[in-house]
Write a protein that holds these residues in place. Structure first.
Motif, PDB file in Angstrom:
ATOM      1  N   LYS A  72       0.981  -0.984   0.007  1.00 16.95           N
ATOM      2  CA  LYS A  72      -0.136   0.012  -0.144  1.00 16.95           C
ATOM      3  C   LYS A  72       1.040   1.052   0.217  1.00 16.95           C
ATOM      4  CE  LYS A  72      -4.451  -1.433   1.006  1.00 16.95           C
ATOM      5  NZ  LYS A  72      -5.426  -1.197   0.355  1.00 16.95           N
ATOM      6  N   ASP A  73       0.382   2.279  -0.449  1.00 15.97           N
ATOM      7  CA  ASP A  73       0.815   3.746  -0.535  1.00 15.97           C
ATOM      8  C   ASP A  73       0.835   4.029   0.824  1.00 15.97           C
ATOM      9  OD1 ASP A  73       2.042   6.140  -0.798  1.00 15.97           O
ATOM     10  OD2 ASP A  73       0.606   6.591  -2.428  1.00 15.97           O
ATOM     11  N   ALA A  74       2.074   4.515   1.312  1.00  9.62           N
ATOM     12  CA  ALA A  74       2.203   4.893   2.842  1.00  9.62           C
ATOM     13  C   ALA A  74       1.395   6.317   2.886  1.00  9.62           C
ATOM     14  CB  ALA A  74       3.442   4.931   3.359  1.00  9.62           C
ATOM     15  N   ASP A  75       1.431   7.283   2.129  1.00  6.96           N
ATOM     16  CA  ASP A  75       0.770   8.581   2.086  1.00  6.96           C
ATOM     17  C   ASP A  75      -0.794   8.353   1.857  1.00  6.96           C
ATOM     18  OD1 ASP A  75       3.386   9.763   2.552  1.00  6.96           O
ATOM     19  OD2 ASP A  75       3.592   9.915   0.352  1.00  6.96           O
ATOM     20  N   ARG A  76      -1.292   7.544   0.997  1.00  2.00           N
ATOM     21  CA  ARG A  76      -2.587   7.540   0.755  1.00  2.00           C
ATOM     22  C   ARG A  76      -3.051   5.694   0.947  1.00  2.00           C
ATOM     23  NH1 ARG A  76      -2.911  10.551  -4.840  1.00  2.00           N
ATOM     24  NH2 ARG A  76      -4.856   9.402  -4.934  1.00  2.00           N
ATOM     25  N   PRO A  77      -3.170   5.382   2.068  1.00  2.00           N
ATOM     26  CA  PRO A  77      -3.668   4.113   2.230  1.00  2.00           C
ATOM     27  C   PRO A  77      -4.774   3.486   1.738  1.00  2.00           C
ATOM     28  CG  PRO A  77      -3.511   5.229   4.128  1.00  2.00           C
ATOM     29  CD  PRO A  77      -3.067   6.169   3.343  1.00  2.00           C
TER      30      PRO A  77
END
Length: 114
Positions: A72-77
């Motif tokens: 997953k994207d850490a900034d936009r989960p």
């Protein structure tokens, strides 16, 4: 006002083209230089294709492993894992395209000259 093949330069180009192929091929006024590739250019073309296929294979592997692990994207989960991995795979593929390969080979060959 005349433009394109209607100008003097265009008429000269039409004459040059018609001499080469007997007037049959009117697609372009530029000569076909693809058959004049040097052996180095041919080999660099083959190498670039091989690097491209290898990059696509690696990026496909990264995509599959990333989706399987659930990265997953850490900034936009909230973004789904498969969408995030598509973005990563496309980024890696674009970065791996060997557009600087001819420049690197030229510099390498010229550095070997005394």
């Amino acid at each position: 006002v005349r433009t394109g093949m209607e100008t003097r330069v265009g008429q000269i180009a039409a004459l040059l083209t018609s001499e080469k192929d007997g007037g049959k091929n009117k697609k372009s006024c530029l000569p076909d230089t693809s058959s004049n590739d040097t052996p180095l250019q041919v080999e660099l073309g083959k190498l670039a294709v091989q690097i491209g296929f290898l990059a696509i294979a690696c990026c496909t592997l990264v995509f599959v492993v990333g989706v399987a692990v659930g990265a997953k994207d850490a900034d936009r989960p909230e973004i789904p894992s498969w969408l995030f991995m598509i973005l990563i795979a496309v980024t890696l593929t674009v970065a791996a395209i060997p557009e600087g390969l001819p420049l690197c080979v030229t510099i390498s060959l010229s550095s070997g000259c005394p």
